[in-house]
Design a protein around this motif. Structure first.
Motif, mmCIF file in Angstrom:
data_model
loop_
_atom_site.group_PDB
_atom_site.id
_atom_site.type_symbol
_atom_site.label_atom_id
_atom_site.label_comp_id
_atom_site.label_asym_id
_atom_site.label_seq_id
_atom_site.Cartn_x
_atom_site.Cartn_y
_atom_site.Cartn_z
ATOM 1 N N ASP A 153 -20.901 76.833 1.840
ATOM 2 C CA ASP A 153 -20.770 76.370 3.227
ATOM 3 C C ASP A 153 -20.733 74.851 3.343
ATOM 4 O O ASP A 153 -20.848 74.299 4.441
ATOM 5 N N SER A 154 -20.571 74.142 2.227
ATOM 6 C CA SER A 154 -20.520 72.679 2.287
ATOM 7 C C SER A 154 -19.199 72.217 2.888
ATOM 8 O O SER A 154 -18.195 72.925 2.827
ATOM 9 N N GLY A 155 -19.192 71.032 3.478
ATOM 10 C CA GLY A 155 -17.957 70.456 3.990
ATOM 11 C C GLY A 155 -18.003 69.974 5.425
ATOM 12 O O GLY A 155 -17.018 69.440 5.934
ATOM 13 N N ARG A 156 -19.161 70.144 6.082
ATOM 14 C CA ARG A 156 -19.274 69.666 7.460
ATOM 15 C C ARG A 156 -18.938 68.177 7.553
ATOM 16 O O ARG A 156 -18.266 67.728 8.492
ATOM 17 N N SER A 157 -19.388 67.398 6.579
ATOM 18 C CA SER A 157 -19.158 65.954 6.599
ATOM 19 C C SER A 157 -17.671 65.626 6.443
ATOM 20 O O SER A 157 -17.174 64.667 7.037
ATOM 21 N N ALA A 158 -16.959 66.408 5.629
ATOM 22 C CA ALA A 158 -15.533 66.172 5.456
ATOM 23 C C ALA A 158 -14.788 66.408 6.767
ATOM 24 O O ALA A 158 -13.877 65.645 7.123
ATOM 25 N N GLU A 159 -15.175 67.448 7.490
ATOM 26 C CA GLU A 159 -14.563 67.717 8.795
ATOM 27 C C GLU A 159 -14.830 66.570 9.757
ATOM 28 O O GLU A 159 -13.934 66.125 10.483
ATOM 29 N N LEU A 160 -16.072 66.073 9.735
ATOM 30 C CA LEU A 160 -16.437 64.980 10.634
ATOM 31 C C LEU A 160 -15.663 63.711 10.279
ATOM 32 O O LEU A 160 -15.185 62.985 11.165
ATOM 33 N N ALA A 214 -12.735 63.571 8.845
ATOM 34 C CA ALA A 214 -11.340 63.779 9.227
ATOM 35 C C ALA A 214 -11.127 63.584 10.717
ATOM 36 O O ALA A 214 -10.044 63.172 11.151
ATOM 37 N N GLU A 215 -12.164 63.855 11.500
ATOM 38 C CA GLU A 215 -12.090 63.689 12.960
ATOM 39 C C GLU A 215 -12.396 62.257 13.400
ATOM 40 O O GLU A 215 -12.324 61.946 14.588
ATOM 41 N N GLY A 216 -12.762 61.401 12.433
ATOM 42 C CA GLY A 216 -13.114 60.017 12.778
ATOM 43 C C GLY A 216 -14.523 59.868 13.302
ATOM 44 O O GLY A 216 -14.848 58.845 13.917
ATOM 45 N N GLY A 217 -15.370 60.863 13.029
ATOM 46 C CA GLY A 217 -16.721 60.836 13.576
ATOM 47 C C GLY A 217 -17.815 60.539 12.578
ATOM 48 O O GLY A 217 -19.002 60.702 12.881
ATOM 49 N N LEU A 218 -17.445 60.088 11.370
ATOM 50 C CA LEU A 218 -18.449 59.777 10.353
ATOM 51 C C LEU A 218 -18.524 58.265 10.173
ATOM 52 O O LEU A 218 -17.531 57.609 9.866
ATOM 53 N N ASP A 219 -19.742 57.720 10.363
ATOM 54 C CA ASP A 219 -19.931 56.270 10.270
ATOM 55 C C ASP A 219 -20.374 55.820 8.879
ATOM 56 O O ASP A 219 -20.164 54.669 8.505
ATOM 57 N N GLY A 220 -21.016 56.713 8.141
ATOM 58 C CA GLY A 220 -21.498 56.354 6.812
ATOM 59 C C GLY A 220 -21.563 57.583 5.922
ATOM 60 O O GLY A 220 -21.688 58.709 6.400
ATOM 61 N N ALA A 221 -21.461 57.353 4.600
ATOM 62 C CA ALA A 221 -21.563 58.436 3.622
ATOM 63 C C ALA A 221 -22.305 57.914 2.405
ATOM 64 O O ALA A 221 -21.971 56.836 1.887
ATOM 65 N N GLU A 236 -10.165 72.210 0.361
ATOM 66 C CA GLU A 236 -10.256 73.625 0.725
ATOM 67 C C GLU A 236 -9.909 73.853 2.194
ATOM 68 O O GLU A 236 -9.363 74.891 2.563
ATOM 69 N N ARG A 237 -10.217 72.855 3.016
ATOM 70 C CA ARG A 237 -9.946 72.947 4.458
ATOM 71 C C ARG A 237 -8.577 72.378 4.834
ATOM 72 O O ARG A 237 -8.223 72.379 6.007
ATOM 73 N N GLY A 238 -7.871 71.843 3.856
ATOM 74 C CA GLY A 238 -6.565 71.258 4.134
ATOM 75 C C GLY A 238 -6.635 69.919 4.839
ATOM 76 O O GLY A 238 -5.685 69.517 5.525
ATOM 77 N N ILE A 239 -7.759 69.184 4.647
ATOM 78 C CA ILE A 239 -7.943 67.920 5.368
ATOM 79 C C ILE A 239 -8.284 66.765 4.419
ATOM 80 O O ILE A 239 -8.896 65.781 4.830
ATOM 81 N N ARG A 240 -7.893 66.876 3.152
ATOM 82 C CA ARG A 240 -8.262 65.841 2.193
ATOM 83 C C ARG A 240 -7.761 64.463 2.627
ATOM 84 O O ARG A 240 -8.526 63.486 2.621
ATOM 85 N N THR A 241 -6.494 64.358 2.978
ATOM 86 C CA THR A 241 -5.934 63.064 3.378
ATOM 87 C C THR A 241 -6.659 62.515 4.590
ATOM 88 O O THR A 241 -7.015 61.324 4.641
ATOM 89 N N GLU A 242 -6.899 63.370 5.591
ATOM 90 C CA GLU A 242 -7.583 62.929 6.812
ATOM 91 C C GLU A 242 -9.023 62.503 6.520
ATOM 92 O O GLU A 242 -9.523 61.520 7.094
ATOM 93 N N ALA A 243 -9.701 63.223 5.626
ATOM 94 C CA ALA A 243 -11.081 62.869 5.291
ATOM 95 C C ALA A 243 -11.140 61.519 4.581
ATOM 96 O O ALA A 243 -12.021 60.693 4.855
ATOM 97 N N LEU A 244 -10.197 61.279 3.673
ATOM 98 C CA LEU A 244 -10.138 59.982 2.994
ATOM 99 C C LEU A 244 -9.859 58.860 3.989
ATOM 100 O O LEU A 244 -10.459 57.776 3.905
#
Length: 246
Positions: free
Chosen positions: A150-157, A159-166, A183-191
């Motif tokens: 179930d990991s990946g919440r941070s990657a979604e965030l 990708a949405e532009g809602g993560l300030d730090g990692a 896995e979610r098809g959002i690698r480019t957006e997460a980067l």
């Protein structure tokens, strides 16, 4: 300000969340590592090296009982856990890293047997460095590190532009973050989302892994400590946030 933390889902994650909350940011707990024990104890050798708190705990559960071995811990947190379980600790390097331990042991292990007991994702820097110093090195895998389903919440965030730090605490957390995004098809957006965030890594090897995979790294503490990593990253994040508001 949302700050992702990727520690295993145990007391380390709880402590990380508490620390980030005390620094007045919002933690995004997203465990990227789960432990699968091998139920194997370290072999006897002249030197036995433990590299993590988890490794010590699992070695103890597997019935490890050292005799005349010189017990080495890669850093003080590992040494503290060894002492907690009643083991003597003979060597802790000044620099808490594989390179630091190799430097400490290099002139002591020529012609000696060295047992390295750790996860299945340990760095070759340690084993190769000891072998190059003349040691007969054996590695025992105490546990495998896998990505929780179930990991990946941070990657979604991100990708949405809602993560300030990692805050990445090992090379594997970097790889698993990107695997979860893929896995979610959002690698480019997460980067792309990480480009707008403050990214911290706990040490040089993790920094190198992040950079190789296209992630800019802003913070690497001088000592491999999550406490320092979090504090320095939040300070940098807050300074950038304050400048943006001016």
């Amino acid at each position: 300000m949302n700050v992702a933390v990727f520690r295993p889902d145990d007391e380390r994650l709880d402590e990380a969340v508490d620390l980030l909350e005390s620094l007045d940011v919002t933690p995004v707990p997203d465990p990227m590592l789960a432990v699968r024990p091998s139920d194997t104890a370290p072999r006897q050798a002249d030197f036995v090296v433990l590299t993590s708190k988890t490794g010590v705990e699992l070695a103890h559960e597997a019935g490890w009982s050292p005799g005349d071995e010189t017990v080495c811990a890669i850093g003080e947190p590992t040494a503290a856990t060894l002492r907690e379980y009643g083991y003597d600790v003979h060597i802790v390097p000044d620099r808490f890293s594989s390179r630091g331990l190799v430097a400490t042991l290099a002139d002591r292990v020529d012609g000696k047997t060295v047992e390295v007991a750790r996860s299945d994702h340990g760095s070759d820097v340690l084993t190769d460095g000891l072998a190059n110093a003349g040691a007969d090195v054996h590695e025992t895998v105490l546990y495998e590190l896998v990505r929780p389903e179930d990991s990946g919440r941070s990657a979604e965030l991100a990708a949405e532009g809602g993560l300030d730090g990692a805050l990445f605490t090992s090379s594997l957390t970097v790889e698993h973050f990107l695997d979860a995004a893929e896995e979610r098809g959002i690698r480019t957006e997460a980067l792309e989302g990480l480009e707008d965030a403050t990214v911290g890594t706990i040490g040089g090897p993790t920094r190198d892994t992040a950079r190789e995979r296209g992630i800019r790294v802003d913070v690497v503490p001088d000592t491999a400590s999550f406490d320092l990593l979090a504090r320095e990253a939040v300070e940098r994040l807050r300074d950038g946030h304050d400048e943006a508001e001016v």
